[in-house]
Design an enzyme around this catalytic site. Structure first.
Site, PDB file in Angstrom:
ATOM      1  NE  ARG A  51      82.485   5.799 -79.550  1.00  0.00           N
ATOM      2  CZ  ARG A  51      81.325   5.722 -80.060  1.00  0.00           C
ATOM      3  NH1 ARG A  51      80.095   5.742 -79.301  1.00  0.00           N
ATOM      4  NH2 ARG A  51      81.288   5.472 -81.509  1.00  0.00           N
ATOM      5  CE  LYS A 148      82.484  21.579 -94.764  1.00  0.00           C
ATOM      6  NZ  LYS A 148      81.130  20.491 -95.192  1.00  0.00           N
ATOM      7  CG  ASP A 177      86.874  25.662 -95.444  1.00  0.00           C
ATOM      8  OD1 ASP A 177      86.869  24.405 -96.411  1.00  0.00           O
ATOM      9  OD2 ASP A 177      85.790  26.360 -95.743  1.00  0.00           O
ATOM     10  CG  HIS A 178      89.143  20.349 -97.244  1.00  0.00           C
ATOM     11  ND1 HIS A 178      87.765  20.288 -96.744  1.00  0.00           N
ATOM     12  CD2 HIS A 178      88.941  20.069 -98.476  1.00  0.00           C
ATOM     13  CE1 HIS A 178      86.801  19.695 -97.895  1.00  0.00           C
ATOM     14  NE2 HIS A 178      87.737  19.664 -99.091  1.00  0.00           N
ATOM     15  CD  GLU A 216      80.905  17.261-103.732  1.00  0.00           C
ATOM     16  OE1 GLU A 216      81.668  16.143-103.134  1.00  0.00           O
ATOM     17  OE2 GLU A 216      79.949  17.638-103.284  1.00  0.00           O
ATOM     18  CG  ASP A 235      77.545  19.408 -96.978  1.00  0.00           C
ATOM     19  OD1 ASP A 235      78.425  19.278 -95.924  1.00  0.00           O
ATOM     20  OD2 ASP A 235      78.155  18.969 -97.958  1.00  0.00           O
ATOM     21  CG  HIS A 240      83.863  23.904 -98.617  1.00  0.00           C
ATOM     22  ND1 HIS A 240      84.843  24.113 -97.592  1.00  0.00           N
ATOM     23  CD2 HIS A 240      83.612  22.586 -98.590  1.00  0.00           C
ATOM     24  CE1 HIS A 240      84.664  22.804 -97.061  1.00  0.00           C
ATOM     25  NE2 HIS A 240      83.959  22.053 -97.657  1.00  0.00           N
TER      26      HIS A 240
END
Length: 490
Positions: A51, A148, A177-178, A216, A235, A240
């Site tokens: 944008r 995702k 999906d990395h 994490e 998430d 994953h």
């Protein structure tokens, strides 16, 4: 060992949301690294679309800044950066209107692959797909890449799939999906199916249990309000961890072919048994003082700005795959924020030998464990029992047979491409093996939805856990009652 770089054919890639965080941190630096490696020919074109009203020179300045910040010094060659920027362009577009679309269409050239990366909110996917179709950019060689979340439940996933299917065929849709782009994840398939060593043992007769951990150290931070509508189950687990479970549990496909691989993954998801409420542990992290600093790290309640939040930042569960190969072998999955260390790994624990010929104390015996490390220090580790060196009898000790990619592949091989680099190149090649298919996404939600509905109906509140810990105490009990224990997070 020197890795081979196979160039792709010239292509046009449009990145919607090109000024956003994902494009800045991952997509654009990753494309530059592929260009630096010689995989992207100079005849290609990368067009940023967003944008923001700016010209191409202003966007190139943003790309240059992203390269300076997120690409290592060894690859920041001034001549290469200038050459890369020469194939970069920009168009300001309105995803919900018609401004900029005609100009974008004019920048695409005939006779080549046109890829469109939707690095935007899922609410814009339908509008982007519709306008690509309206402005005749959705031809046979067009491919769209969608990030995702692929919906937030089964109903929304079906609606999203239906919207995309109105304008693109399934073979043109790449749900990224990395995690599946990580070198170690792909090596999991190579270890299983390219070696006779493991596959005969890859079943419930020899494997005691499987642990999948994605931990994490960071909290939800600035995305607290978004995360509070999602949680760890939506998430991380639904996509994953589910994908990792599928790669471990799947049957050998007839060929390393996109649909053959995804057919076998789909069978695993459909074979997952419903999860009992007693086999699920949810948690929220508490505030923690920041070392010697007087400023504390906020807890999940503060980060989410919702004092009444019942959303989990941690989840652990036990799953079972109801088929002949895995009957009776539990899969333990856990993931969480603000834990002790940042690590992602898969641990396959084998059963003990049925009879020991050694006079070894049973409590000192250790099982064989194959550990696949996804991050950090990608590699594999196989723990085996050997004789402890020295005189004094046959004393056994467990030692690791360790393969770090950085050490095993040498200086050149250790330069492993980022997952996004690999996956974007697969899009250009038209290889969907590492991307999720629509029915796969829906099957994953069909398994996940009843779990979420169960704790919402009961009004369950997540247990609290200390930041910097391994998660709630109840998660330890989930394993202890089965006579097992979680691997240490480190």
């Amino acid at each position: 060992m020197v890795s081979r770089v196979i160039p792709v054919d010239p292509f046009d890639l449009v990145i919607f949301g090109a000024t956003g965080d994902l494009a800045t941190r991952k997509i654009l630096p990753g494309l530059y690294r592929r260009f630096f490696a010689g995989q992207i020919p100079e005849g290609s074109k990368i067009v940023g679309a967003a944008r923001t009203a700016q010209d191409s020179d202003a966007f190139r300045a943003q790309v240059r800044a992203a390269i300076e910040e997120f690409v290592g010094a060894a690859k920041r060659d001034p001549a290469q950066i200038e050459a890369f920027l020469s194939i970069v362009d920009y168009v300001a577009v309105d995803a919900m209107g018609d401004d900029g679309w005609a100009a974008l269409a004019q920048k695409l050239r005939d006779g080549r692959v046109h890829a469109f990366y939707f690095s935007v909110a899922p609410s814009l996917f339908g509008a982007l797909a519709e306008r690509l179709h309206s402005y005749k950019m959705a031809g046979p060689e067009a491919r769209i890449v969608v990030e995702k979340p692929f919906g937030r439940d089964l109903a929304s996933a079906r609606a999203l799939n239906a919207t995309l299917a109105e304008h693109f065929d399934e073979h043109q849709i790449y749900r990224i999906d990395h995690y599946l782009g990580k070198e170690t994840v792909q090596n999991l398939m190579a270890v299983r199916f390219a070696n006779i060593l493991f596959e005969p043992l890859w079943n419930s007769q020899y494997i005691d249990h499987v642990q999948i951990t994605v931990a994490e150290t960071v909290g939800v931070g600035g995305r607290g309000s978004y995360y509070d509508k999602s949680g760890a189950m939506r998430d991380m687990v639904q996509n994953h961890l589910m994908q990792l479970l599928c790669l471990i549990a799947m049957e050998p496909p007839y060929h390393f072919d996109p649909d053959a691989v995804r057919d076998e993954k789909l069978k695993v998801i459909r074979a997952l048994q419903p999860v009992n409420s007693s086999d699920i542990v949810r948690g929220q992290y508490l505030a923690q003082a920041r070392g010697d600093c007087d400023t504390p790290l906020p807890g999940y309640i503060e980060d989410s700005e919702n004092p009444q939040s019942k959303t989990e930042s941690y989840i652990a569960l036990k799953a079972h795959v109801a088929n002949w190969r895995w009957q009776g072998t539990p899969f333990y999955l856990r993931t969480g924020k603000r834990l002790r260390a940042r690590t992602s790994e898969i641990a396959i624990t084998f059963k003990q030998p049925p009879h020991s010929i050694f006079d070894e104390n049973e409590s000192e015996w250790r099982e064989n464990v194959l550990v696949i490390r996804l991050q950090p220090n990608e590699g594999m580790n196989l723990k085996v029992m050997i004789k402890e060196p020295g005189p004094g009898g046959m004393r056994l000790v467990q030692v690791p047979l360790d393969m770090s990619f950085a050490e095993a592949l040498g200086e050149d091989g250790a330069d492993i491409p980022d997952a996004y680099e690999r996956l974007i190149m697969d899009v250009i090649r038209g290889n969907q093996t590492l991307f999720m298919r629509g029915d796969e996404v829906e099957a994953a939600w069909a398994w996940t939805d009843p779990i979420i509905a169960g704790w919402e109906a009961r009004g369950d509140k997540p247990a609290s856990y200390d930041s910097g810990s391994s998660g709630p105490e109840d998660a330890l009990m989930l394993m202890h009652r089965d006579g097992r224990r979680w691997r240490e997070i480190r």
